[in-house]
Enzyme design. Structure first.
Site, mmCIF file in Angstrom:
data_model
loop_
_atom_site.group_PDB
_atom_site.id
_atom_site.type_symbol
_atom_site.label_atom_id
_atom_site.label_comp_id
_atom_site.label_asym_id
_atom_site.label_seq_id
_atom_site.Cartn_x
_atom_site.Cartn_y
_atom_site.Cartn_z
ATOM 1 N N GLU A 94 -9.996 20.688 29.031
ATOM 2 C CA GLU A 94 -10.094 21.236 27.683
ATOM 3 C C GLU A 94 -10.339 20.126 26.678
ATOM 4 O OE1 GLU A 94 -7.352 25.212 28.286
ATOM 5 O OE2 GLU A 94 -6.343 23.417 27.594
ATOM 6 N N CYS A 107 -10.749 15.800 20.082
ATOM 7 C CA CYS A 107 -9.679 15.372 20.984
ATOM 8 C C CYS A 107 -10.187 15.637 22.397
ATOM 9 C CB CYS A 107 -8.416 16.165 20.670
ATOM 10 S SG CYS A 107 -7.089 15.861 21.835
ATOM 11 N N CYS A 114 -2.967 15.484 35.111
ATOM 12 C CA CYS A 114 -2.398 14.184 34.737
ATOM 13 C C CYS A 114 -1.413 13.764 35.811
ATOM 14 C CB CYS A 114 -1.686 14.289 33.385
ATOM 15 S SG CYS A 114 -1.220 12.675 32.690
ATOM 16 N N CYS A 118 5.545 13.409 31.844
ATOM 17 C CA CYS A 118 6.259 13.630 30.580
ATOM 18 C C CYS A 118 6.796 15.056 30.581
ATOM 19 C CB CYS A 118 5.328 13.424 29.387
ATOM 20 S SG CYS A 118 4.519 11.821 29.403
ATOM 21 N N CYS A 121 5.368 17.894 28.115
ATOM 22 C CA CYS A 121 3.916 18.103 28.005
ATOM 23 C C CYS A 121 3.419 19.097 29.050
ATOM 24 C CB CYS A 121 3.201 16.759 28.168
ATOM 25 S SG CYS A 121 1.407 16.917 28.116
ATOM 26 N N SER A 197 -5.172 6.924 23.174
ATOM 27 C CA SER A 197 -3.728 7.123 23.167
ATOM 28 C C SER A 197 -3.190 6.974 24.583
ATOM 29 C CB SER A 197 -3.417 8.521 22.633
ATOM 30 O OG SER A 197 -2.033 8.793 22.736
ATOM 31 N N HIS A 222 8.041 7.901 21.557
ATOM 32 C CA HIS A 222 9.058 8.964 21.617
ATOM 33 C C HIS A 222 10.496 8.489 21.731
ATOM 34 C CE1 HIS A 222 5.754 11.690 21.589
ATOM 35 N NE2 HIS A 222 5.356 11.420 22.813
ATOM 36 N N CYS A 339 -1.284 19.300 20.498
ATOM 37 C CA CYS A 339 -0.837 18.220 21.387
ATOM 38 C C CYS A 339 0.082 18.755 22.471
ATOM 39 C CB CYS A 339 0.021 17.201 20.631
ATOM 40 S SG CYS A 339 -0.883 16.047 19.664
HETATM 41 N N1 SAH Z 1 -1.610 10.475 28.123
HETATM 42 C C1 SAH Z 1 -1.895 10.073 26.777
HETATM 43 C C2 SAH Z 1 -2.765 11.049 25.998
HETATM 44 C C3 SAH Z 1 -2.445 12.509 26.098
HETATM 45 S S1 SAH Z 1 -1.037 13.161 25.246
HETATM 46 C C4 SAH Z 1 -0.632 9.762 26.039
HETATM 47 O O1 SAH Z 1 0.449 9.958 26.606
HETATM 48 O O2 SAH Z 1 -0.687 9.270 24.925
HETATM 49 C C5 SAH Z 1 -1.402 13.083 23.537
HETATM 50 C C6 SAH Z 1 -0.159 13.051 22.656
HETATM 51 O O3 SAH Z 1 0.512 14.337 22.636
HETATM 52 C C7 SAH Z 1 0.895 12.062 23.140
HETATM 53 O O4 SAH Z 1 1.425 11.349 22.066
HETATM 54 C C8 SAH Z 1 1.941 12.976 23.742
HETATM 55 O O5 SAH Z 1 3.181 12.354 23.830
HETATM 56 C C9 SAH Z 1 1.912 14.147 22.801
HETATM 57 N N2 SAH Z 1 2.505 15.368 23.333
HETATM 58 C C10 SAH Z 1 2.579 15.767 24.611
HETATM 59 N N3 SAH Z 1 3.192 16.963 24.703
HETATM 60 C C11 SAH Z 1 3.499 17.332 23.443
HETATM 61 C C12 SAH Z 1 4.114 18.493 22.878
HETATM 62 N N4 SAH Z 1 4.512 19.504 23.634
HETATM 63 N N5 SAH Z 1 4.246 18.547 21.537
HETATM 64 C C13 SAH Z 1 3.798 17.536 20.751
HETATM 65 N N6 SAH Z 1 3.210 16.429 21.223
HETATM 66 C C14 SAH Z 1 3.069 16.329 22.552
#
Ligand code: SAH
Length: 346
Positions: A94, A107, A114, A118, A121, A197, A222, A339
Protein backbone atom coordinates in the site's frame (compact mmCIF):
# COMPACT_ATOMS: atom_id res chain seq x y z
CA UNK A 1 5.97 -21.64 -16.30
CA UNK A 2 7.84 -18.63 -14.97
CA UNK A 3 9.19 -16.27 -17.60
CA UNK A 4 12.99 -16.25 -17.99
CA UNK A 5 12.83 -12.75 -19.43
CA UNK A 6 14.66 -10.10 -17.45
CA UNK A 7 13.10 -7.04 -15.88
CA UNK A 8 14.38 -4.38 -18.26
CA UNK A 9 14.22 -1.67 -15.62
CA UNK A 10 16.79 -3.50 -13.52
CA UNK A 11 19.35 -2.44 -16.17
CA UNK A 12 21.35 0.76 -15.94
CA UNK A 13 21.46 3.04 -18.94
CA UNK A 14 24.98 1.81 -19.70
CA UNK A 15 23.84 -1.84 -19.62
CA UNK A 16 20.99 -1.01 -21.94
CA UNK A 17 23.37 0.70 -24.38
CA UNK A 18 25.64 -2.36 -24.26
CA UNK A 19 22.68 -4.63 -24.97
CA UNK A 20 21.96 -2.78 -28.21
CA UNK A 21 25.60 -2.72 -29.26
CA UNK A 22 25.90 -6.48 -28.71
CA UNK A 23 22.79 -6.90 -30.88
CA UNK A 24 24.39 -4.98 -33.74
CA UNK A 25 22.45 -1.78 -33.09
CA UNK A 26 23.61 1.68 -32.04
CA UNK A 27 24.31 2.49 -28.38
CA UNK A 28 22.07 5.52 -28.77
CA UNK A 29 19.09 3.16 -29.06
CA UNK A 30 19.70 2.39 -25.38
CA UNK A 31 19.21 6.06 -24.50
CA UNK A 32 15.94 6.18 -26.39
CA UNK A 33 14.54 3.09 -24.69
CA UNK A 34 15.80 4.30 -21.31
CA UNK A 35 13.93 7.54 -21.81
CA UNK A 36 10.76 5.62 -22.63
CA UNK A 37 11.12 3.50 -19.52
CA UNK A 38 11.87 6.25 -17.06
CA UNK A 39 10.91 9.77 -18.24
CA UNK A 40 7.91 8.69 -20.27
CA UNK A 41 6.83 5.84 -17.98
CA UNK A 42 6.08 3.37 -20.80
CA UNK A 43 4.17 0.26 -19.73
CA UNK A 44 4.80 -1.66 -22.95
CA UNK A 45 7.39 -1.95 -25.71
CA UNK A 46 4.62 -1.45 -28.23
CA UNK A 47 4.07 2.10 -27.01
CA UNK A 48 7.68 3.10 -27.87
CA UNK A 49 6.69 4.70 -31.13
CA UNK A 50 10.08 5.94 -32.31
CA UNK A 51 11.60 2.45 -31.97
CA UNK A 52 11.33 0.20 -35.02
CA UNK A 53 9.06 -2.83 -34.96
CA UNK A 54 12.02 -5.20 -35.39
CA UNK A 55 13.78 -3.68 -32.39
CA UNK A 56 10.64 -3.78 -30.29
CA UNK A 57 10.38 -7.50 -31.07
CA UNK A 58 13.93 -8.07 -29.87
CA UNK A 59 13.05 -6.28 -26.65
CA UNK A 60 9.86 -8.30 -26.33
CA UNK A 61 11.87 -11.55 -26.70
CA UNK A 62 14.39 -10.63 -24.02
CA UNK A 63 12.68 -8.48 -21.45
CA UNK A 64 9.53 -7.67 -19.53
CA UNK A 65 8.37 -4.38 -18.04
CA UNK A 66 7.17 -5.35 -14.57
CA UNK A 67 5.01 -2.35 -13.97
CA UNK A 68 2.97 -2.05 -10.78
CA UNK A 69 -0.80 -1.79 -11.07
CA UNK A 70 -2.97 0.29 -8.76
CA UNK A 71 -5.62 -2.31 -7.99
CA UNK A 72 -7.75 -0.17 -5.78
CA UNK A 73 -7.77 3.48 -4.83
CA UNK A 74 -9.60 4.66 -1.71
CA UNK A 75 -10.22 8.33 -0.92
CA UNK A 76 -10.61 9.62 2.61
CA UNK A 77 -12.95 12.45 3.59
CA UNK A 78 -9.80 14.48 4.40
CA UNK A 79 -8.38 14.12 0.87
CA UNK A 80 -5.92 11.34 1.72
CA UNK A 81 -5.71 8.64 -0.93
CA UNK A 82 -4.63 5.05 -0.35
CA UNK A 83 -3.48 2.85 -3.21
CA UNK A 84 -3.45 -0.92 -3.05
CA UNK A 85 -0.61 -1.69 -5.42
CA UNK A 86 -0.34 -5.06 -7.13
CA UNK A 87 3.15 -6.25 -8.01
CA UNK A 88 4.03 -8.44 -11.01
CA UNK A 89 3.99 -11.60 -8.84
CA UNK A 90 0.55 -10.86 -7.41
CA UNK A 91 1.68 -9.57 -4.00
CA UNK A 92 0.18 -6.31 -2.76
CA UNK A 93 1.60 -3.30 -0.91
CA UNK A 94 0.00 0.00 0.00
CA UNK A 95 1.02 3.60 -0.55
CA UNK A 96 -0.63 6.81 0.57
CA UNK A 97 -1.02 10.37 -0.75
CA UNK A 98 -1.28 12.92 2.06
CA UNK A 99 -2.36 16.44 1.02
CA UNK A 100 -1.97 19.56 3.18
CA UNK A 101 -2.66 23.14 2.07
CA UNK A 102 0.98 23.64 1.10
CA UNK A 103 2.26 20.23 0.04
CA UNK A 104 1.47 16.74 -1.17
CA UNK A 105 3.39 13.93 0.47
CA UNK A 106 3.71 10.37 -0.80
CA UNK A 107 4.12 7.69 1.85
CA UNK A 108 5.63 4.65 0.14
CA UNK A 109 6.37 1.03 1.05
CA UNK A 110 9.81 -0.56 0.84
CA UNK A 111 8.97 -4.22 1.58
CA UNK A 112 6.02 -6.57 1.25
CA UNK A 113 5.15 -7.01 4.92
CA UNK A 114 7.83 -6.36 7.55
CA UNK A 115 10.34 -8.46 9.44
CA UNK A 116 10.25 -6.22 12.51
CA UNK A 117 7.89 -6.82 15.38
CA UNK A 118 6.70 -3.43 16.64
CA UNK A 119 3.72 -4.45 18.73
CA UNK A 120 1.67 -1.34 17.94
CA UNK A 121 1.96 -1.58 14.14
CA UNK A 122 -0.48 -3.44 11.92
CA UNK A 123 2.13 -4.12 9.24
CA UNK A 124 4.21 -6.16 11.70
CA UNK A 125 1.47 -8.80 11.65
CA UNK A 126 2.13 -9.45 7.97
CA UNK A 127 5.06 -11.74 7.38
CA UNK A 128 7.84 -10.15 5.36
CA UNK A 129 7.42 -11.75 1.94
CA UNK A 130 10.12 -9.95 0.00
CA UNK A 131 11.91 -6.70 -0.65
CA UNK A 132 10.56 -4.32 -3.27
CA UNK A 133 12.68 -3.70 -6.36
CA UNK A 134 13.83 -0.16 -7.09
CA UNK A 135 11.31 0.19 -9.92
CA UNK A 136 8.46 -0.98 -7.69
CA UNK A 137 9.31 1.77 -5.22
CA UNK A 138 9.72 4.32 -8.01
CA UNK A 139 6.39 3.34 -9.58
CA UNK A 140 4.52 3.96 -6.31
CA UNK A 141 5.89 7.51 -6.33
CA UNK A 142 4.94 8.08 -9.97
CA UNK A 143 1.40 6.78 -9.34
CA UNK A 144 0.98 9.23 -6.45
CA UNK A 145 2.49 12.08 -8.44
CA UNK A 146 -0.13 11.44 -11.13
CA UNK A 147 -2.93 11.36 -8.55
CA UNK A 148 -1.65 14.56 -6.99
CA UNK A 149 -1.80 16.31 -10.37
CA UNK A 150 -5.23 14.90 -11.08
CA UNK A 151 -6.96 15.46 -7.74
CA UNK A 152 -4.99 18.35 -6.25
CA UNK A 153 -3.75 20.16 -9.37
CA UNK A 154 -0.12 20.11 -8.30
CA UNK A 155 2.83 17.75 -8.46
CA UNK A 156 4.01 15.69 -5.55
CA UNK A 157 6.26 17.74 -3.24
CA UNK A 158 7.59 15.31 -0.60
CA UNK A 159 8.21 11.61 -0.07
CA UNK A 160 8.38 9.68 3.19
CA UNK A 161 9.46 6.03 3.45
CA UNK A 162 6.92 5.33 6.16
CA UNK A 163 4.72 2.77 4.44
CA UNK A 164 5.10 -0.97 4.81
CA UNK A 165 8.50 -2.38 5.67
CA UNK A 166 11.81 -1.29 7.12
CA UNK A 167 13.65 0.72 4.44
CA UNK A 168 17.10 0.08 5.94
CA UNK A 169 16.56 -3.66 5.59
CA UNK A 170 16.15 -3.09 1.85
CA UNK A 171 18.79 -0.42 1.72
CA UNK A 172 20.32 -0.99 -1.73
CA UNK A 173 17.00 -0.96 -3.52
CA UNK A 174 15.73 2.05 -1.58
CA UNK A 175 18.91 3.89 -2.52
CA UNK A 176 18.54 2.98 -6.20
CA UNK A 177 14.91 4.13 -6.17
CA UNK A 178 15.89 7.45 -4.57
CA UNK A 179 18.65 7.88 -7.16
CA UNK A 180 16.02 7.54 -9.87
CA UNK A 181 13.52 9.81 -8.10
CA UNK A 182 16.13 12.56 -7.74
CA UNK A 183 17.76 12.13 -11.15
CA UNK A 184 16.74 14.50 -13.97
CA UNK A 185 16.00 11.36 -16.00
CA UNK A 186 13.46 10.32 -13.38
CA UNK A 187 11.42 12.84 -11.39
CA UNK A 188 14.20 15.33 -10.66
CA UNK A 189 13.10 15.80 -7.05
CA UNK A 190 15.40 17.31 -4.46
CA UNK A 191 16.68 14.74 -1.92
CA UNK A 192 15.91 17.30 0.79
CA UNK A 193 12.24 16.53 0.19
CA UNK A 194 12.69 12.84 0.89
CA UNK A 195 12.68 11.31 4.38
CA UNK A 196 13.67 7.75 5.15
CA UNK A 197 12.13 6.53 8.38
CA UNK A 198 13.77 3.70 10.28
CA UNK A 199 13.11 1.84 13.47
CA UNK A 200 16.84 2.33 13.99
CA UNK A 201 19.31 -0.17 12.54
CA UNK A 202 22.66 1.24 13.79
CA UNK A 203 24.92 -0.45 11.26
CA UNK A 204 22.82 0.80 8.34
CA UNK A 205 22.58 4.34 9.72
CA UNK A 206 26.39 4.42 9.69
CA UNK A 207 26.47 3.01 6.19
CA UNK A 208 24.11 5.76 5.00
CA UNK A 209 26.40 8.35 6.57
CA UNK A 210 29.40 6.81 4.79
CA UNK A 211 27.46 6.87 1.52
CA UNK A 212 26.90 10.61 2.06
CA UNK A 213 23.21 10.38 1.28
CA UNK A 214 21.42 13.71 1.04
CA UNK A 215 17.89 12.75 2.05
CA UNK A 216 16.60 13.21 5.59
CA UNK A 217 16.56 10.66 8.38
CA UNK A 218 13.71 9.96 10.79
CA UNK A 219 13.98 7.46 13.63
CA UNK A 220 10.97 5.80 15.24
CA UNK A 221 12.08 6.17 18.82
CA UNK A 222 8.94 5.85 20.98
CA UNK A 223 11.01 5.38 24.09
CA UNK A 224 14.51 6.34 25.22
CA UNK A 225 14.56 3.65 27.91
CA UNK A 226 15.80 0.25 26.73
CA UNK A 227 13.48 -1.77 28.90
CA UNK A 228 10.38 0.10 27.69
CA UNK A 229 11.50 0.16 24.07
CA UNK A 230 12.27 -3.56 24.01
CA UNK A 231 8.82 -4.23 25.38
CA UNK A 232 7.07 -2.39 22.52
CA UNK A 233 9.72 -2.91 19.80
CA UNK A 234 11.29 -6.29 20.67
CA UNK A 235 14.11 -6.02 18.11
CA UNK A 236 15.52 -3.26 20.37
CA UNK A 237 17.02 -6.14 22.34
CA UNK A 238 19.50 -6.63 19.48
CA UNK A 239 19.89 -2.94 18.61
CA UNK A 240 19.99 -1.23 22.03
CA UNK A 241 19.75 2.53 22.45
CA UNK A 242 23.48 2.92 23.18
CA UNK A 243 24.26 1.56 19.70
CA UNK A 244 21.57 3.73 18.16
CA UNK A 245 22.99 6.81 19.91
CA UNK A 246 26.47 6.05 18.63
CA UNK A 247 25.20 5.56 15.07
CA UNK A 248 23.22 8.82 15.19
CA UNK A 249 26.26 10.73 16.41
CA UNK A 250 28.21 9.25 13.54
CA UNK A 251 25.42 10.23 11.12
CA UNK A 252 25.35 13.82 12.32
CA UNK A 253 29.12 14.11 12.34
CA UNK A 254 29.24 13.11 8.65
CA UNK A 255 26.05 14.66 7.24
CA UNK A 256 25.31 17.61 9.53
CA UNK A 257 21.68 16.75 8.91
CA UNK A 258 19.25 17.08 11.81
CA UNK A 259 17.36 13.93 12.84
CA UNK A 260 13.63 13.65 13.39
CA UNK A 261 12.43 11.40 16.21
CA UNK A 262 8.97 9.93 15.82
CA UNK A 263 7.29 9.31 19.10
CA UNK A 264 3.86 8.11 20.19
CA UNK A 265 2.83 8.59 23.80
CA UNK A 266 0.82 5.65 25.16
CA UNK A 267 -1.05 5.44 28.41
CA UNK A 268 0.77 3.39 31.04
CA UNK A 269 3.71 2.71 28.72
CA UNK A 270 5.75 5.87 28.24
CA UNK A 271 3.71 8.62 29.91
CA UNK A 272 5.76 8.92 33.13
CA UNK A 273 8.16 11.67 34.12
CA UNK A 274 11.11 9.30 33.80
CA UNK A 275 10.09 8.61 30.18
CA UNK A 276 10.17 12.34 29.45
CA UNK A 277 13.50 12.75 31.24
CA UNK A 278 15.01 9.92 29.20
CA UNK A 279 13.79 11.51 25.95
CA UNK A 280 15.25 14.88 26.96
CA UNK A 281 18.58 13.19 27.56
CA UNK A 282 18.43 11.35 24.24
CA UNK A 283 17.57 14.57 22.42
CA UNK A 284 20.69 16.24 23.77
CA UNK A 285 23.01 13.85 21.88
CA UNK A 286 22.56 15.20 18.35
CA UNK A 287 20.59 18.10 16.80
CA UNK A 288 17.05 16.85 16.31
CA UNK A 289 13.37 17.58 16.41
CA UNK A 290 10.56 15.48 17.83
CA UNK A 291 7.36 14.62 16.02
CA UNK A 292 4.70 13.47 18.46
CA UNK A 293 2.47 11.19 16.38
CA UNK A 294 -1.13 10.47 17.18
CA UNK A 295 -1.69 6.77 17.85
CA UNK A 296 -3.82 4.92 15.34
CA UNK A 297 -5.47 2.02 17.12
CA UNK A 298 -5.08 -1.37 15.49
CA UNK A 299 -7.98 -3.45 16.80
CA UNK A 300 -6.93 -5.20 19.95
CA UNK A 301 -6.98 -2.19 22.29
CA UNK A 302 -3.76 -3.17 24.03
CA UNK A 303 -2.29 0.25 23.30
CA UNK A 304 -4.13 3.46 24.14
CA UNK A 305 -3.11 6.96 23.21
CA UNK A 306 -2.10 8.86 26.36
CA UNK A 307 -4.23 11.72 27.69
CA UNK A 308 -3.84 15.24 26.35
CA UNK A 309 -2.36 16.25 29.69
CA UNK A 310 0.38 13.61 29.33
CA UNK A 311 1.16 14.83 25.82
CA UNK A 312 1.23 18.43 27.05
CA UNK A 313 3.81 17.38 29.64
CA UNK A 314 6.05 16.13 26.85
CA UNK A 315 5.57 19.28 24.80
CA UNK A 316 6.31 21.69 27.62
CA UNK A 317 9.33 19.70 28.83
CA UNK A 318 10.81 19.59 25.31
CA UNK A 319 10.07 23.22 24.55
CA UNK A 320 11.43 24.49 27.83
CA UNK A 321 14.71 22.78 27.00
CA UNK A 322 14.73 24.44 23.57
CA UNK A 323 13.88 21.36 21.50
CA UNK A 324 11.61 21.62 18.48
CA UNK A 325 8.47 19.55 18.84
CA UNK A 326 5.57 19.10 16.41
CA UNK A 327 2.32 17.34 17.00
CA UNK A 328 1.32 15.27 13.99
CA UNK A 329 -2.34 14.59 13.51
CA UNK A 330 -3.39 11.42 11.74
CA UNK A 331 -4.65 11.55 8.20
CA UNK A 332 -6.77 9.06 6.33
CA UNK A 333 -7.88 7.11 9.39
CA UNK A 334 -11.29 6.31 7.90
CA UNK A 335 -9.63 4.29 5.14
CA UNK A 336 -6.93 2.67 7.33
CA UNK A 337 -4.27 4.79 5.63
CA UNK A 338 -2.69 6.35 8.73
CA UNK A 339 0.72 5.45 10.21
CA UNK A 340 0.86 1.83 11.29
CA UNK A 341 -2.48 0.91 9.75
CA UNK A 342 -1.22 -0.45 6.43
CA UNK A 343 -2.14 -4.13 6.48
CA UNK A 344 -3.71 -4.98 3.11
CA UNK A 345 -7.13 -5.22 4.75
CA UNK A 346 -9.06 -5.05 1.53
N1 SAH B 1 9.84 0.72 9.52
C1 SAH B 1 9.95 2.15 9.44
C2 SAH B 1 8.89 2.81 8.56
C3 SAH B 1 7.47 2.36 8.71
S1 SAH B 1 6.53 2.84 10.12
C4 SAH B 1 9.97 2.76 10.81
O1 SAH B 1 9.83 2.01 11.79
O2 SAH B 1 10.20 3.95 10.94
C5 SAH B 1 6.24 4.56 9.97
C6 SAH B 1 5.97 5.25 11.31
O3 SAH B 1 4.66 4.89 11.83
C7 SAH B 1 6.95 4.85 12.40
O4 SAH B 1 7.35 5.96 13.13
C8 SAH B 1 6.12 3.92 13.26
O5 SAH B 1 6.64 3.80 14.54
C9 SAH B 1 4.77 4.58 13.21
N2 SAH B 1 3.66 3.72 13.60
C10 SAH B 1 3.56 2.39 13.48
N3 SAH B 1 2.37 1.95 13.94
C11 SAH B 1 1.70 3.05 14.35
C12 SAH B 1 0.39 3.26 14.89
N4 SAH B 1 -0.45 2.25 15.08
N5 SAH B 1 0.02 4.52 15.17
C13 SAH B 1 0.86 5.56 14.93
N6 SAH B 1 2.09 5.43 14.42
C14 SAH B 1 2.50 4.19 14.14
Amino acid sequence: MKSKKKDIRALTKEQLREFFVSNGDKAFRGNQVYEWLWSKGAHSFESMTNISKATREILEDNFVINHIKVDQMQRSTDGTIKNAVRLHDGLVVESVLIPTPSRTTACVSSQVGCSLDCRFCATSRLKRMRNLNPDEIYDQVVAIDNESRLYHNRPLSNIVFMGMGEPLMNYNNVLKAIDKITSPEGLGMSPKRITVSTSGVPKMIKKMADDEVRFKLAVSLHSAIDEVRTNIMPFNENFPLADLKEALEYWYEKTKSRITYEYVVWEGINDRKEDIDALLRFCSYVPCKVNLIEYNPIDDGEFQQASNAAIENYISALESRGFVVNVRRSRGKDIDAACGQLANKT
